[in-house]
Scaffold this motif. Structure first.
Motif, PDB file in Angstrom:
ATOM      1  N   ILE A   1      10.722 -65.127  12.861  1.00 31.19           N
ATOM      2  CA  ILE A   1      11.405 -66.346  11.702  1.00 31.19           C
ATOM      3  C   ILE A   1      10.800 -67.605  11.152  1.00 31.19           C
ATOM      4  O   ILE A   1      10.170 -67.359  10.486  1.00 31.19           O
ATOM      5  N   ALA A   2      10.388 -68.726  12.786  1.00 29.95           N
ATOM      6  CA  ALA A   2       9.532 -69.338  11.658  1.00 29.95           C
ATOM      7  C   ALA A   2       8.325 -69.501  11.071  1.00 29.95           C
ATOM      8  O   ALA A   2       7.515 -70.371  10.220  1.00 29.95           O
ATOM      9  N   ALA A   3       7.944 -67.808  12.062  1.00 31.15           N
ATOM     10  CA  ALA A   3       5.735 -68.070  11.101  1.00 31.15           C
ATOM     11  C   ALA A   3       6.591 -67.724   9.612  1.00 31.15           C
ATOM     12  O   ALA A   3       5.663 -67.849   8.769  1.00 31.15           O
ATOM     13  N   ARG A   4       7.628 -66.993   9.338  1.00 23.45           N
ATOM     14  CA  ARG A   4       7.940 -66.278   8.042  1.00 23.45           C
ATOM     15  C   ARG A   4       8.066 -67.650   6.813  1.00 23.45           C
ATOM     16  O   ARG A   4       8.700 -67.454   5.969  1.00 23.45           O
ATOM     17  N   ALA A   5       9.010 -68.816   7.461  1.00 20.30           N
ATOM     18  CA  ALA A   5       9.916 -69.802   7.039  1.00 20.30           C
ATOM     19  C   ALA A   5       8.115 -70.434   7.188  1.00 20.30           C
ATOM     20  O   ALA A   5       8.974 -71.892   6.268  1.00 20.30           O
ATOM     21  N   GLY A   6       7.061 -70.734   7.100  1.00 18.20           N
ATOM     22  CA  GLY A   6       6.410 -71.565   7.344  1.00 18.20           C
ATOM     23  C   GLY A   6       6.721 -72.656   7.653  1.00 18.20           C
ATOM     24  O   GLY A   6       6.338 -73.629   8.367  1.00 18.20           O
ATOM     25  N   LEU A   7       7.498 -72.373   9.564  1.00 15.04           N
ATOM     26  CA  LEU A   7       7.914 -73.831   9.879  1.00 15.04           C
ATOM     27  C   LEU A   7       6.809 -73.568  10.943  1.00 15.04           C
ATOM     28  O   LEU A   7       6.707 -72.883  11.627  1.00 15.04           O
ATOM     29  N   SER A   8       6.816 -75.470  11.795  1.00 10.32           N
ATOM     30  CA  SER A   8       5.329 -75.560  12.224  1.00 10.32           C
ATOM     31  C   SER A   8       6.410 -75.095  14.088  1.00 10.32           C
ATOM     32  O   SER A   8       5.477 -75.306  14.819  1.00 10.32           O
ATOM     33  N   SER A   9       7.490 -74.833  13.975  1.00 17.28           N
ATOM     34  CA  SER A   9       7.963 -75.544  15.286  1.00 17.28           C
ATOM     35  C   SER A   9       9.383 -74.027  15.221  1.00 17.28           C
ATOM     36  O   SER A   9       9.957 -74.755  14.396  1.00 17.28           O
ATOM     37  N   THR A  10       9.905 -73.875  16.822  1.00 14.51           N
ATOM     38  CA  THR A  10      10.731 -72.847  16.978  1.00 14.51           C
ATOM     39  C   THR A  10      12.128 -73.957  17.207  1.00 14.51           C
ATOM     40  O   THR A  10      13.038 -73.458  16.590  1.00 14.51           O
ATOM     41  N   GLY A  11      11.668 -75.081  17.201  1.00 13.57           N
ATOM     42  CA  GLY A  11      12.820 -75.997  17.571  1.00 13.57           C
ATOM     43  C   GLY A  11      13.438 -76.435  16.954  1.00 13.57           C
ATOM     44  O   GLY A  11      14.578 -77.140  16.539  1.00 13.57           O
ATOM     45  N   LEU A  12      12.813 -76.729  15.576  1.00 10.74           N
ATOM     46  CA  LEU A  12      13.104 -76.631  14.320  1.00 10.74           C
ATOM     47  C   LEU A  12      14.418 -75.765  13.727  1.00 10.74           C
ATOM     48  O   LEU A  12      15.618 -76.378  13.658  1.00 10.74           O
ATOM     49  N   ILE A  13      14.501 -74.680  14.127  1.00  8.92           N
ATOM     50  CA  ILE A  13      15.569 -73.711  13.971  1.00  8.92           C
ATOM     51  C   ILE A  13      16.400 -74.281  14.949  1.00  8.92           C
ATOM     52  O   ILE A  13      17.943 -73.714  14.570  1.00  8.92           O
ATOM     53  N   SER A  14      16.719 -74.504  16.389  1.00 11.75           N
ATOM     54  CA  SER A  14      17.718 -74.927  17.119  1.00 11.75           C
ATOM     55  C   SER A  14      18.496 -76.293  16.771  1.00 11.75           C
ATOM     56  O   SER A  14      19.243 -76.583  17.168  1.00 11.75           O
ATOM     57  N   TYR A  15      17.057 -76.674  16.146  1.00  7.10           N
ATOM     58  CA  TYR A  15      17.413 -78.429  16.285  1.00  7.10           C
ATOM     59  C   TYR A  15      18.956 -77.839  14.996  1.00  7.10           C
ATOM     60  O   TYR A  15      20.217 -78.661  14.057  1.00  7.10           O
ATOM     61  N   HIS A  16      18.425 -77.311  13.614  1.00 10.24           N
ATOM     62  CA  HIS A  16      19.618 -77.062  12.287  1.00 10.24           C
ATOM     63  C   HIS A  16      20.806 -75.773  12.323  1.00 10.24           C
ATOM     64  O   HIS A  16      22.090 -75.771  12.336  1.00 10.24           O
ATOM     65  N   PHE A  17      20.792 -74.468  13.791  1.00  6.97           N
ATOM     66  CA  PHE A  17      21.322 -74.092  13.987  1.00  6.97           C
ATOM     67  C   PHE A  17      21.950 -74.290  15.757  1.00  6.97           C
ATOM     68  O   PHE A  17      20.724 -74.478  16.338  1.00  6.97           O
ATOM     69  N   LYS A  18      22.954 -74.446  16.221  1.00  4.64           N
ATOM     70  CA  LYS A  18      23.865 -74.857  17.701  1.00  4.64           C
ATOM     71  C   LYS A  18      22.717 -73.773  18.328  1.00  4.64           C
ATOM     72  O   LYS A  18      22.152 -73.648  19.668  1.00  4.64           O
ATOM     73  N   ASN A  19      22.762 -72.343  17.923  1.00  6.56           N
ATOM     74  CA  ASN A  19      22.006 -71.560  18.940  1.00  6.56           C
ATOM     75  C   ASN A  19      21.887 -70.253  18.281  1.00  6.56           C
ATOM     76  O   ASN A  19      22.197 -70.016  17.030  1.00  6.56           O
ATOM     77  N   LYS A  20      21.337 -68.651  18.851  1.00  4.75           N
ATOM     78  CA  LYS A  20      20.705 -68.143  17.889  1.00  4.75           C
ATOM     79  C   LYS A  20      21.799 -67.350  17.177  1.00  4.75           C
ATOM     80  O   LYS A  20      21.951 -67.042  16.033  1.00  4.75           O
ATOM     81  N   GLN A  21      23.272 -67.271  18.264  1.00  5.76           N
ATOM     82  CA  GLN A  21      24.525 -66.529  17.262  1.00  5.76           C
ATOM     83  C   GLN A  21      24.699 -67.182  16.126  1.00  5.76           C
ATOM     84  O   GLN A  21      25.312 -66.623  14.875  1.00  5.76           O
ATOM     85  N   GLU A  22      25.064 -68.531  16.117  1.00  2.00           N
ATOM     86  CA  GLU A  22      25.656 -69.284  14.691  1.00  2.00           C
ATOM     87  C   GLU A  22      24.081 -69.036  14.025  1.00  2.00           C
ATOM     88  O   GLU A  22      25.203 -68.858  12.634  1.00  2.00           O
ATOM     89  N   LEU A  23      23.096 -68.670  14.158  1.00  2.00           N
ATOM     90  CA  LEU A  23      22.465 -68.380  12.506  1.00  2.00           C
ATOM     91  C   LEU A  23      22.527 -67.135  12.423  1.00  2.00           C
ATOM     92  O   LEU A  23      22.915 -66.494  10.846  1.00  2.00           O
ATOM     93  N   VAL A  24      22.689 -66.237  13.197  1.00  4.47           N
ATOM     94  CA  VAL A  24      23.147 -64.843  12.840  1.00  4.47           C
ATOM     95  C   VAL A  24      24.198 -64.826  11.789  1.00  4.47           C
ATOM     96  O   VAL A  24      24.314 -63.912  11.014  1.00  4.47           O
ATOM     97  N   ASP A  25      25.521 -65.332  12.778  1.00  7.88           N
ATOM     98  CA  ASP A  25      26.651 -64.974  11.929  1.00  7.88           C
ATOM     99  C   ASP A  25      26.120 -66.103  10.098  1.00  7.88           C
ATOM    100  O   ASP A  25      27.178 -65.784   9.490  1.00  7.88           O
TER     101      ASP A  25
END
Lengths: 188, 188, 188, 188
Positions: free
Chosen positions: B36-60
């Motif tokens: 996901i990070a690669a497709r979003a052009g993000l430099s870190s997967t940590g940013l996803i965790s920063y914005h979403f509590k966990n993977k489940q929240e992102l999926v929801d």
DNA sequence: TATGAATGAGCATTCATTCAT
DNA sequence: AATGAATGAATGCTCATTCAT
């Protein structure tokens, strides 16, 4: 490929059964060797690797196993006179199999949805056979004019919909409604 | 729950969009934060965790996001006089959305098939609304007697079947056949 | 390939150093990520995977790292007038490097002996350069007639023999004997 | 230690031969019981464990087996009048053995390079015998003054170098060059 | 906010070895 | 003596998540 011993066959069958139960119970993505081994009562995930070259082979075997039993089951209940009767028999047989082997069907659909099954096209035989039946019914004048491939997609999709919600639906009602709806949608 | 800042909202939207693209392109099981990070052009997967509590929240959130846009799209194309027309409009709108937002629909179905979406019933609203429409049509005498819940399962399953095979089917033909089949299966 | 940060470079260097120490201390076959991580004081083997794509890349980097430092070291001590002097300088430089970097040379030889290093021919440059030097010396009349490729194999093999037994040999004696033996075997 | 039966001896010999072939064909690190069993035509790796206490014992036996046959072969070709002739005979015998038993020599060197052979010094006998010969030649005035232990390392290392590159070198040339180089490096 | 390094649990798979037959 | 099934530790590697900066 050497012949498999009796013990080998039994173990493989046991692991396949545990894999089906696991996939049906958990999400496909959550199905690990550990979860399968636990369900099969195995002491080590190494035993699965001992009996199957890798995870892909296990998934392929599970898929082919369910598919074969499904097709045998359905074929034994078909062979009716006309295409409309044949189509009805197909649907009734599908629901009957689902009644008796819900976990198998759920696992089958989940594998098909998620994994690139390496089966050389066997997976599509379901669709092809149904499309052929529909075409023959059209030629016999029993079915109205529609695109047989698209209609086959519809019919199988309805069947799949019932499978995936079979936990909360009355299968007797589903069978009756499915037969009726498909008949109305296809008859001439 | 604090209000989300504009930047925060934009980032979340960017990640959600990348997640949709990833799920639609890869298997659900292959969708990792890294992909996901690669497709979003993000430099870190940590940013996803920063914005979403966990993977489940992102999926929801992905699920709810697609669902909302889907419902807005479909609702804007409904509101017809009779139930038969309304049902037809629903189907046409579905195919139209699929035509324009195939990745969204594929991702949506894959999430629903694989993950236990924790949405407190939102996921079922699709079904409930359609069942209600069918019931109303029956009361108005436009539809024959059938189980509205089961028929709703059928209709949505047919739609899903088209979505999952939309790569190899002609959507114009599908739309026409879908409208015809559903009409025949439901009309009184 | 993005530029590596300072921290990244430091960590990679630390892991490379630990890998060299591990290969030199243990057998090549016994060198695992776990053993390397322990020697590097890392909390997890995952960190090695974080910094290197896979084990092969780590091995390649270790190999290239030692090779580069070895070649720089040796080249800085060569550039003599005649071929005989050049050959002698090569040998002296080899022993000098061994004296200061025994673990590096041992690790280097073990990798070359065991692994299929994916280095695009760099590994053979050692041999090629020496064979060229021998050939030039023959043309200049400083060396007798011999097969330069085979003689290069001999010289490098003697050097390797010293490296592998450097734990139990006196390097001063080895240097002196090596220079003498090679000179006698090659001069015209 | 009970005497081994004839069958037992034959099986062990078969496994040792397969192990040699495997180590020579694959890297030492890639040599597993599975690979050895496959090459020996055995139906189970358990049979290897049945005949050898553990992997270390098998490796030790392989090492000792090749060493014994090598020494018998070389000794049968030595016994010349003077030390120079004896040394020459040793080298010629080495190349002859390599010509006929390349896999054995490669396996031997790979084991020595990788594994801690537990042989109580047998492995070093190669070196010791050669050093003794060199010393005797010096005392007889046939060889110049050099450190016999170091020179023995050189000579054996050159031999090893030929073994490891014997796939790409002309052994006739190697033999000729080896004899010449060693003679020049050692004669008084 | 954003970065990227770090963590440690988890994965499928391979391995030498054991054991009942 | 031989088989092949079983064991469980170990391997390289991926993952979501945490954390200091």
């Amino acid at each position: 490929m050497r012949a498999k011993s009796v013990t080998e066959q039994a173990r493989r069958a046991q692991i396949v059964a545990a894999a089906i139960a696991t996939i049906a119970e958990l999400d496909y993505a959550e199905t690990s060797f550990k979860a399968i081994a636990a369900r099969a009562g195995l002491s080590s995930t190494g035993l699965i690797s001992y009996h199957f070259k890798n995870k892909q082979e296990l998934v392929d075997v599970v898929f082919a196993d369910v598919l074969e039993r499904f097709q045998d089951f359905v074929n034994a209940r078909m062979g009716q006179a006309g295409a409309r009767e044949e189509l009805r028999a197909f649907l009734v047989a599908n629901i009957a199999f689902l009644r008796e082997h819900r976990a198998d069907m759920v696992a089958f659909l989940r594998i098909r949805a998620n994994a690139a099954v390496t089966d050389g096209g066997i997976a599509a035989s379901d669709h092809t056979a149904l499309a052929t039946l529909l075409r023959q019914g059209q030629e016999a004048g029993e079915f109205r004019a529609f695109d047989p491939d698209v209609m086959a997609v519809f019919v199988l999709a309805m069947r799949n919909g019932v499978v995936l919600r079979s936990g909360s639906l009355d299968l007797d009602v589903c069978e009756q409604e499915l037969v009726a709806a498909v008949d109305l949608a296809t008859r001439s």
